[in-house]
Design an enzyme around this catalytic site. Structure first.
Site, PDB file in Angstrom:
ATOM      1  CD  GLU A 212     -67.339  18.855 -22.798  1.00 49.63           C
ATOM      2  OE1 GLU A 212     -67.434  17.643 -22.997  1.00 49.63           O
ATOM      3  OE2 GLU A 212     -66.228  19.418 -22.647  1.00 49.63           O
TER       4      GLU A 212
ATOM      5  CG  ASP B  48     -66.357  24.908 -21.301  1.00 47.52           C
ATOM      6  OD1 ASP B  48     -67.063  24.486 -22.245  1.00 47.52           O
ATOM      7  OD2 ASP B  48     -66.037  24.198 -20.341  1.00 47.52           O
TER       8      ASP B  48
HETATM    9 ZN   LIG Z   1     -64.351  19.185 -25.795  1.00 46.64          ZN
END
Ligand SMILES: [Zn+2]
Length: 389
Positions: free
Chosen positions: A137, A72
């Site tokens: 993340e 992401d």
């Molecule tokens: Zn990163």
């Protein structure tokens, strides 16, 4: 894998928009690329349209070197401010532009390229390299948390997180503990406060105690002192009423010597103490919790990575601490310890910026460095010594 193909891989990863919550197309694309090179992959579904990916090269069970990157990115911001469109992956003067060019599609692409090279040139004598590509993340780290809970790092012997490190090796970072304290009171007219319970003044008592709550916490020889702040405060909405509700938010940058569990315990201790007083009712809620990560600076994996990187680009990287939390904060929740370093292409400060870009040299060097680290780590192990003795 030729350089052209490596460049195309990174451009394609940037072109697939994975602003948080939308990682499946990217994972599927990487899977296709790896399978084209005869590398087996597993998609590990996380939520609709979101999937983690695991891929492996090598065959023996151990040792296991993990390469971890996230799929992401953060949002692109105002498209009008970008010199080149954020999801075009345009190559200009030896640099590729786009959201995620630094954080961290170049790191991820370099890891994919490294796996392919290790496989095609049959470079591994022992063990295996496992690519772990995660969702979420940038927001909650829930992809790496789920993979950790599912056992995907349980046999890992060493790990590289491919976040941009500006040419350095990072071996430690603080954790982060975000919390909310709610204060419940009782409404009354401000001319008769004794009939109510003032949620605001009660919450201020927490703030006063919080300011001293970590005075006696041990200092980390690696990360220094724990840092803590109350950052948000809201309470009351009527000037002449005793407020019946207030809340605050706070953040603690945790260290192994006073980790997230110990931090929560200290804050809860303050609240339990205050709640013994009449008319005080406070409640602690955990908003987010990322563990601190510290690998022993003397660990042989760090020295090995330094040597390997120097072999590739001629420069011995410095070994430093870093400042942002990573997926490593989740991997350390596994109940066995292994060294984790951060090393990846790109200049850290360009992360999340308008006109984020990566120099091609930097990207290609990182890929070579991953290959070299894998070769040195997996091929020069105790298994060789055992075999020859
Ligand atoms: Zn990163």
């Amino acid at each position: 894998m030729e350089n052209d193909e490596k460049i195309k891989l990174l451009q394609k990863l940037i072109q697939i928009d994975t602003v948080n919550g939308n990682e499946k197309d990217e994972a599927s694309y990487i899977k296709r690329v790896l399978e084209d090179h005869h590398i087996s992959c597993e998609l590990v579904p996380f939520a609709p349209n979101r999937t983690n990916l695991i891929a492996e090269v090598g065959d023996e069970k151990e040792p296991v070197l993990a390469l971890s990157g996230h799929l992401d990115t953060v949002a692109a911001g105002d498209f009008q401010k970008w010199t080149y469109p954020p999801f075009a992956g345009q190559l200009v003067d030896g640099k590729i532009y786009g959201r995620g060019a630094v954080d961290m599609k170049s790191g991820l692409a370099a890891m994919v390229g490294a796996l392919i090279e290790l496989q095609e040139a049959d470079l591994l004598k022992h063990g295996k390299v496992r690519l772990i590509a995660t969702v979420d993340e940038e927001v909650g780290g829930k992809g790496s948390l789920e993979l950790t809970n599912q056992g995907y790092v349980h046999d890992v012997d060493a790990m590289i997180i491919g976040e941009a490190t500006t040419g350095q090796i990072e071996y430690a970072h603080c954790g982060s503990f975000d919390y909310i304290v709610e204060s419940y009171g009782k409404l009354a007219h401000s001319s008769q406060p004794e009939l109510g319970a003032n949620a605001v003044t009660n919450l201020v008592k927490f703030i006063n105690k919080e300011s001293r709550a970590f005075d006696d916490a041990a200092v980390s020889p690696t990360l220094g002192k724990l840092i803590h702040s109350v950052t948000v405060f809201h309470g009351g909405d009527q000037l002449n009423s005793i407020p019946d509700f207030a809340y605050l938010k706070g953040n603690v940058r945790t260290i192994p010597e006073c980790d997230n569990v110990a931090t929560q315990k200290r804050l809860q201790g303050i609240i339990d103490e205050l709640n013994k007083e009449p008319k005080i009712q406070l409640k602690l809620k955990v908003a987010a919790s990322f563990m601190p990560v510290v690998t022993n600076k003397q660990d042989r994996f760090i020295a090995l990575a330094q040597t390997a990187i120097k072999k590739v680009n001629g420069r011995q990287p410095d070994v430093v601490i870093s400042h942002g939390a990573t997926d490593a904060s989740r991997y350390v929740l596994d109940n066995h310890k292994f060294p984790i370093i951060e090393y990846g292409p790109g200049i850290e400060k360009l992360s999340h910026q308008i006109d984020e870009h990566i120099a091609l040299d930097d990207y290609l060097t990182a890929q070579q460095a991953y290959v070299e680290i894998a070769k040195q780590y997996l091929n020069n192990t105790k298994y060789d010594e055992q075999a020859s003795s």
